[in-house]
Design a protein around this motif. Structure first.
Motif, PDB file in Angstrom:
ATOM      1  N   GLU A 230       4.429  -1.026   1.791  1.00 48.57           N
ATOM      2  CA  GLU A 230       4.656  -1.581   3.190  1.00 48.57           C
ATOM      3  C   GLU A 230       3.280  -1.755   4.081  1.00 48.57           C
ATOM      4  N   ARG A 231       2.654  -0.601   3.982  1.00 54.44           N
ATOM      5  CA  ARG A 231       1.284  -0.561   4.695  1.00 54.44           C
ATOM      6  C   ARG A 231       0.416  -1.651   4.139  1.00 54.44           C
ATOM      7  N   THR A 232       0.278  -1.730   3.196  1.00 57.10           N
ATOM      8  CA  THR A 232      -0.539  -2.801   2.512  1.00 57.10           C
ATOM      9  C   THR A 232      -0.214  -4.197   2.910  1.00 57.10           C
ATOM     10  N   ARG A 233       1.124  -4.370   2.617  1.00 59.01           N
ATOM     11  CA  ARG A 233       1.322  -5.839   3.127  1.00 59.01           C
ATOM     12  C   ARG A 233       1.193  -5.950   4.606  1.00 59.01           C
ATOM     13  N   GLN A 234       1.196  -4.938   5.544  1.00 59.17           N
ATOM     14  CA  GLN A 234       0.909  -5.352   7.014  1.00 59.17           C
ATOM     15  C   GLN A 234      -0.700  -5.594   7.149  1.00 59.17           C
TER      16      GLN A 234
ATOM     17  N   ARG B  76      -2.979 -10.957   4.649  1.00 60.58           N
ATOM     18  CA  ARG B  76      -2.565 -12.539   5.369  1.00 60.58           C
ATOM     19  C   ARG B  76      -1.290 -12.859   4.897  1.00 60.58           C
ATOM     20  N   ARG B  77      -0.677 -13.865   5.422  1.00 65.29           N
ATOM     21  CA  ARG B  77       0.658 -14.651   4.851  1.00 65.29           C
ATOM     22  C   ARG B  77       0.454 -14.965   3.655  1.00 65.29           C
TER      23      ARG B  77
ATOM     24  N   PHE C  34      -1.975  -1.687  -8.492  1.00 64.88           N
ATOM     25  CA  PHE C  34      -1.685  -2.591  -7.864  1.00 64.88           C
ATOM     26  C   PHE C  34      -2.579  -3.831  -7.694  1.00 64.88           C
ATOM     27  N   LEU C  35      -2.114  -5.176  -7.818  1.00 67.02           N
ATOM     28  CA  LEU C  35      -3.109  -6.255  -7.829  1.00 67.02           C
ATOM     29  C   LEU C  35      -2.910  -6.933  -6.581  1.00 67.02           C
ATOM     30  N   VAL C  36      -4.043  -7.329  -5.738  1.00 71.84           N
ATOM     31  CA  VAL C  36      -3.939  -8.131  -4.617  1.00 71.84           C
ATOM     32  C   VAL C  36      -4.647  -9.519  -4.866  1.00 71.84           C
ATOM     33  N   LEU C  37      -3.975 -10.616  -4.772  1.00 69.42           N
ATOM     34  CA  LEU C  37      -4.725 -11.932  -4.845  1.00 69.42           C
ATOM     35  C   LEU C  37      -4.688 -12.314  -3.321  1.00 69.42           C
ATOM     36  N   LEU C  38      -6.117 -12.909  -3.044  1.00 70.03           N
ATOM     37  CA  LEU C  38      -6.383 -13.530  -1.746  1.00 70.03           C
ATOM     38  C   LEU C  38      -7.069 -14.601  -1.841  1.00 70.03           C
TER      39      LEU C  38
ATOM     40  N   ALA D 166     -14.874 -11.871   2.806  1.00 74.10           N
ATOM     41  CA  ALA D 166     -13.700 -11.662   3.431  1.00 74.10           C
ATOM     42  C   ALA D 166     -12.694 -10.759   2.815  1.00 74.10           C
ATOM     43  N   ALA D 167     -13.125 -10.490   1.549  1.00 76.19           N
ATOM     44  CA  ALA D 167     -12.025  -9.665   0.811  1.00 76.19           C
ATOM     45  C   ALA D 167     -12.461  -8.207   0.952  1.00 76.19           C
ATOM     46  N   GLN D 168     -13.869  -8.024   1.231  1.00 75.69           N
ATOM     47  CA  GLN D 168     -13.969  -6.504   1.556  1.00 75.69           C
ATOM     48  C   GLN D 168     -13.539  -6.031   3.083  1.00 75.69           C
ATOM     49  N   VAL D 169     -13.257  -7.190   4.018  1.00 75.83           N
ATOM     50  CA  VAL D 169     -12.841  -6.998   5.351  1.00 75.83           C
ATOM     51  C   VAL D 169     -11.394  -6.548   5.115  1.00 75.83           C
TER      52      VAL D 169
END
Length: 377
Positions: free
Chosen positions: A285-289, A292-293, A305-309, A316-319
């Protein structure tokens, strides 16, 4: 059309109601309880069935049954259908208001049947009452329904039958409404035929709405982790492949973050798996917040977990990674620390396996260097 017997057409409406009631009751029994409103949609055609039976028995049963009760069951069935629609779309139904409407309309039908018997006034009042119910449901669906075909179908049926009721009301005003429901006239046949079609189409619309919702839920279950409601591994990797294909066409690729909850095994061992599950849900929940959309979060396996940006370079990914660390350090009882391995797209030759390997290597370095940090590979 003029030779059609109104009683036969009313019996046809009863048959349609019976068939659709059986279908809806079957759905109520076998569809998941998360699809609300199906039970009410099953009750509505049952009430319409009893109503049509009483209408068809006019002349053989007392007037309070064939006129008062028959009309009110038709009204009640429409209200129950409206209630089912509201529940289906996640809204409550105000029985306090509509209960008073039912009580008042019953009194009016009694008066127009016994004290001041008038066929035209009774039909006119019924047209106004039913038109108001249809208009209320149509307004609600236009405000809260989606643009799917089943919802639009029900909206069209409600609008069409409201228009038919308005025409019937006008015909009464100009003296063309007939003198009895059972007279074998073209007008009465058209009106009853429209009612038969309305019963069928509203029930079909309910079946289609429930089925469409079931399909959506099954698709969600097939692509999402049941605990954290993030994408599952298969769906997430498909998103990554799609994004890489898009990057090859437009020249702007994604970044990928591998995120692992630090010391999670110790949490399970000391606090129990139920607490560990709560930590995972809180993390998601916190990570989703913090995302970005367009970003995608998925459970890669266990506490990883894996995050696709999409369209993000390393900076930008480090931010985003810093936002995730900050979101998980707010002092909540379920807050946790995470290690993040980050990598970004290097060009058209890039493959998903290569990006995953770099992100995994970066994650390993973050763990080796002391955890609760982000490492870029």
């Amino acid at each position: 059309m003029t030779n059609l017997d109104p009683r036969s057409m009313i019996a046809m409406a009863g048959f349609m109601s019976a068939v659709m009631a059986v279908v809806m009751l079957f759905m109520r029994r076998h569809y998941p309880p998360s699809i609300r409103g199906v039970g009410a949609w099953a009750v509505a055609p049952l009430l319409w069935l009893v109503s049509t039976a009483l209408f068809g028995a006019r002349g053989f049963v007392p007037a309070w049954l064939s006129l008062v009760v028959a009309n009110q069951l038709l009204v009640l069935g429409s209200l129950i259908y409206y209630m089912g629609t509201r529940h289906f779309l996640g809204h409550a139904f105000d029985w306090r208001f509509w209960g008073w409407v039912m009580a008042g309309s019953t009194a009016v039908f009694v008066v127009l049947t016994y004290a001041y018997p008038s066929y035209s006034m009774r039909v006119g009042f019924f047209a106004v009452l039913m038109g108001s119910i249809y208009a209320a449901q149509l307004r609600f669906m236009l405000q809260h329904g989606d643009r799917s075909f089943p919802v639009r179908l029900v909206e069209v049926v409600l609008a069409a039958h409201t228009l038919i009721l308005a025409v019937r009301l006008i015909s009464l005003v100009i003296g063309k409404g007939g003198s009895d429901l059972m007279e074998p006239s073209l007008f009465q046949s058209l009106y009853i035929g429209a009612y038969v079609l309305m019963v069928l189409m509203l029930s079909i619309g309910a079946v289609l709405m429930a089925t469409d919702r079931l399909r959506t839920e099954l698709e969600h279950l097939a692509t999402h982790d049941s605990l954290t409601n993030t994408l599952n591994r298969r769906a997430l990797l498909e998103c990554c492949e799609d994004e890489l294909e898009r990057a090859r066409r437009y020249g702007q690729g994604p970044a990928i973050m591998m995120v692992d909850l630090d010391n999670f095994k110790a949490v399970n061992d000391t606090r129990g798996h139920q607490h560990g599950d709560a930590v995972l849900v809180h993390f998601a929940e916190r990570t989703r917040q913090a995302l970005r959309r367009a970003d995608r979060l998925g459970r890669y396996g266990g506490e990883e977990f894996l995050v696709l940006l999409p369209g993000s370079d390393s900076g930008a990914a480090q931010v985003v990674a810093e936002r995730i660390h900050a979101a998980l350090a707010t002092g909540h009882a379920l807050d946790c620390e995470v290690s993040i391995g980050l990598t970004s797209w290097t060009g058209p030759h890039e493959t998903l396996d290569a990006m995953l390997a770099r992100a995994d290597a970066a994650l390993y370095r973050a763990k080796h260097e002391g955890r609760n940090r982000t490492v870029v590979e």
